[in-house]
Design a protein around this motif. Sequence first.
Motif, short mmCIF file in Angstrom:
data_model
loop_
_atom_site.label_atom_id
_atom_site.label_comp_id
_atom_site.label_asym_id
_atom_site.label_seq_id
_atom_site.Cartn_x
_atom_site.Cartn_y
_atom_site.Cartn_z
N GLN A 248 -0.74 -1.00 14.64
CA GLN A 248 -0.80 -0.79 13.20
C GLN A 248 -0.24 -1.99 12.44
OE1 GLN A 248 1.61 2.79 12.81
NE2 GLN A 248 -0.22 4.05 12.50
N LEU A 249 -0.73 -2.13 11.22
CA LEU A 249 -0.21 -3.07 10.24
C LEU A 249 0.12 -2.27 8.99
CD1 LEU A 249 0.08 -6.03 9.07
CD2 LEU A 249 -2.32 -5.84 8.42
N ALA A 250 1.32 -2.43 8.44
CA ALA A 250 1.73 -1.67 7.25
C ALA A 250 2.37 -2.58 6.23
CB ALA A 250 2.69 -0.55 7.64
N LEU A 251 2.18 -2.24 4.95
CA LEU A 251 2.76 -2.98 3.84
C LEU A 251 3.71 -2.07 3.08
CD1 LEU A 251 2.68 -5.68 2.22
CD2 LEU A 251 0.96 -4.59 0.75
N TRP A 252 4.92 -2.57 2.77
CA TRP A 252 5.97 -1.77 2.15
C TRP A 252 6.47 -2.43 0.88
CZ3 TRP A 252 7.11 2.77 4.76
CH2 TRP A 252 6.65 2.85 6.08
N ASP A 253 6.74 -1.61 -0.13
CA ASP A 253 7.36 -2.07 -1.37
C ASP A 253 8.85 -1.81 -1.27
OD1 ASP A 253 8.21 -2.68 -3.90
OD2 ASP A 253 6.66 -1.52 -4.93
N THR A 254 9.67 -2.85 -1.35
CA THR A 254 11.11 -2.68 -1.18
C THR A 254 11.74 -1.84 -2.29
OG1 THR A 254 11.39 -4.85 -2.23
CG2 THR A 254 11.47 -4.77 0.18
N LYS A 255 11.03 -1.67 -3.40
CA LYS A 255 11.57 -0.83 -4.47
C LYS A 255 11.48 0.66 -4.12
CE LYS A 255 10.21 -4.20 -8.00
NZ LYS A 255 9.31 -4.46 -9.16
N LEU A 257 10.65 2.64 -0.43
CA LEU A 257 10.25 2.63 0.96
C LEU A 257 9.85 4.00 1.48
CD1 LEU A 257 12.96 0.21 2.48
CD2 LEU A 257 10.56 -0.30 2.01
N SER A 258 9.70 4.97 0.59
CA SER A 258 9.40 6.33 1.04
C SER A 258 8.05 6.41 1.74
CB SER A 258 9.44 7.30 -0.14
OG SER A 258 8.50 6.91 -1.14
N GLU A 259 7.06 5.69 1.23
CA GLU A 259 5.72 5.68 1.82
C GLU A 259 5.19 4.25 1.82
OE1 GLU A 259 4.07 8.06 3.27
OE2 GLU A 259 5.55 9.63 2.83
N PRO A 260 4.40 3.89 2.84
CA PRO A 260 3.82 2.54 2.86
C PRO A 260 2.75 2.39 1.78
CG PRO A 260 2.97 3.83 4.68
CD PRO A 260 4.04 4.66 4.04
N MET A 261 2.61 1.18 1.25
CA MET A 261 1.55 0.90 0.29
C MET A 261 0.18 0.92 0.98
SD MET A 261 3.29 -2.24 -1.81
CE MET A 261 1.86 -2.42 -2.88
N ALA A 262 0.16 0.50 2.23
CA ALA A 262 -1.10 0.45 2.98
C ALA A 262 -0.78 0.49 4.46
CB ALA A 262 -1.87 -0.82 2.64
N VAL A 263 -1.68 1.10 5.22
CA VAL A 263 -1.58 1.14 6.68
C VAL A 263 -2.96 0.88 7.25
CG1 VAL A 263 -1.05 2.50 8.73
CG2 VAL A 263 0.34 2.78 6.68
N GLN A 264 -3.05 -0.02 8.21
CA GLN A 264 -4.31 -0.27 8.90
C GLN A 264 -4.11 -0.11 10.39
OE1 GLN A 264 -6.93 -3.43 8.08
NE2 GLN A 264 -6.70 -3.36 5.86
N GLU A 265 -4.96 0.67 11.02
CA GLU A 265 -4.94 0.82 12.46
C GLU A 265 -6.03 -0.02 13.08
OE1 GLU A 265 -5.13 4.96 13.35
OE2 GLU A 265 -3.05 5.32 12.75
N GLU A 298 -5.89 -10.78 3.96
CA GLU A 298 -5.37 -11.27 2.68
C GLU A 298 -4.62 -10.13 2.00
OE1 GLU A 298 -6.84 -13.41 -1.49
OE2 GLU A 298 -8.33 -12.66 -0.05
N VAL A 299 -3.42 -10.41 1.52
CA VAL A 299 -2.61 -9.42 0.82
C VAL A 299 -2.70 -9.70 -0.68
CG1 VAL A 299 -0.31 -8.40 0.58
CG2 VAL A 299 -1.04 -9.30 2.79
N THR A 300 -3.09 -8.67 -1.46
CA THR A 300 -3.25 -8.83 -2.91
C THR A 300 -2.50 -7.71 -3.63
OG1 THR A 300 -5.23 -7.44 -3.12
CG2 THR A 300 -5.56 -9.75 -2.49
N ASP A 301 -2.54 -7.76 -4.95
CA ASP A 301 -1.92 -6.73 -5.78
C ASP A 301 -2.88 -5.58 -6.07
OD1 ASP A 301 0.49 -8.10 -5.92
OD2 ASP A 301 -0.17 -9.28 -7.65
N GLU A 302 -4.10 -5.66 -5.55
CA GLU A 302 -5.11 -4.64 -5.81
C GLU A 302 -5.27 -3.74 -4.59
OE1 GLU A 302 -8.62 -6.81 -6.63
OE2 GLU A 302 -7.82 -7.80 -8.42
N SER A 303 -5.39 -2.43 -4.83
CA SER A 303 -5.61 -1.48 -3.75
C SER A 303 -6.92 -1.83 -3.02
CB SER A 303 -5.70 -0.06 -4.31
OG SER A 303 -5.92 0.87 -3.29
N PRO A 304 -6.94 -1.79 -1.72
CA PRO A 304 -5.95 -1.26 -0.77
C PRO A 304 -4.89 -2.26 -0.33
CG PRO A 304 -7.95 -1.83 0.41
CD PRO A 304 -8.21 -2.14 -1.03
#
Length: 484
Positions: A248-255, A257-265, A298-304
């Motif tokens: 897995q790859l996951a992205l977290w917002d340090t403000k 941390l309750s849930e990841p912003m994105a997860v990719q398997e 690429e990591v961006t500010d737009e979902s996902p």
Amino acid sequence: MSFRRGVVRQSKFRHVFAQVWKSEHCIDDVRVSRVTWDSPLCTVNPKFIAVIVEAGGGGAFLVVPIGKSGRIDQSCPTVCGHAAPVLDIQWSPHDDNIIASASEDCTVKVIWQIPDGGLASPMTEAVVTLEGHSKRVGILAWHPSALNILLTAGCDNVICVWNVGTGELVYQLSEAHPDLIYSVSWNKDGSAVCTVCKDKALRVIDPRRGTVLKVKEKVHEGTRPMRALFLSDGKILTTGFSRMSERQLALWDTKDLSEPMAVQEMDTSNGVLLPFYDPDTNMVYLCGKGDCTIRYFEVTDESPYVHFLSLYSSKEPQRGAGFLSKRGVDVNKCEIARFYKLHERKVEPISMTVPRKSDLFQVDLYPDTAGSEAALQADEWIAGQDAPPLLVSLSGGYTAPPSKHRDPLRSKPQLTSQDSGTGAASPSAASALPARETEEEPPQPRADELLTELLAEMKALRAVVLAQSQRIELLERQLARIED
């Protein structure tokens, strides 16, 4: 039947492709280490390639100039001062001739002074030897902007922060982690680090105060090793395994941390994913140990938020990989990243390139990047100051500024004495280490007229490209309406 055409996300990195260098540019007969520690086994800077190699009766690593190719003779000199296998090596971000090495012998050797032309004879002594860990040391992380600040982590679950200019242990975190530390990463200005541990928790730590600022339990459910990276905007990217052993790859917002912003398997391979991050392009490259592929996102500010771009695939698995800092890439070929893939007995360069037809310098691909000059002195950071790395332009390619401390560094290094129990080296070691240059470099002469002409042409071309992009987008919208 109505059909709606999918919207393709606009990105200048959509067509990045990997280009393997020809066999005559590879380095052959390199006996890559067989240690089971999950480190890249290789580190690269604009001058040198360093690879941890097999060695009898101790630990060693090979250092060769970055332009080296062809067969490595068995008698080629190595850096061989450790009494046990080397687990990690890292070049200093502020001096391309200085490297640190961590070993199973519980020590960190700092600083090996590598001559510009490479080693002429085996190097067995270091300028400074740091002794503060009670078990093997497997993680090294230089501070991104403060000169001579080095973080180490060992199998004693302890993090040490050193001022290698004086050999002093300035901070020690012994209570933050209950189990083995898998990885440590500094944030952009070096005010905090993030760690992942065998207890599956992600921690954000202030190393100067020794306090844990944030904790997230079970960032990945799997039991295999994880990795964590601070991104330039303060977010954290982690790699690990799910409960079903999917990588897995996951992205977290340090403000939050309750849930990841994105997860990719991705897949169910057993290899630990080693992430490499380019803050200039906000791209992440994943190299799995034992894999035949390198994935890039690429990591961006737009979902996902995390966008898969492509992958490079080959027939041979990788034992490890070195990631070249942006100062060393070829801007004339639109190369935005370069890997040095470790095979069983070969080092193979792989260039990541953005296809462009223009021969002009591509400003959008190469924003100012971190240079080799430190933003802070070690004592300034210890006193509480923070600063992001000082940036340099890559226009015309990067040229290192002249350095006044080169001559003393080229003298034969001496092993410094250690004070028992403290891990402090003798003060004389500080004189051999680089001090930050305070004098400003004289301005270089420039062909002003040629530069002005090139800039004007580049602006005109960018305007044409922008206009055509807008027209294509308009036509796609009209076509979508017709098809509906």
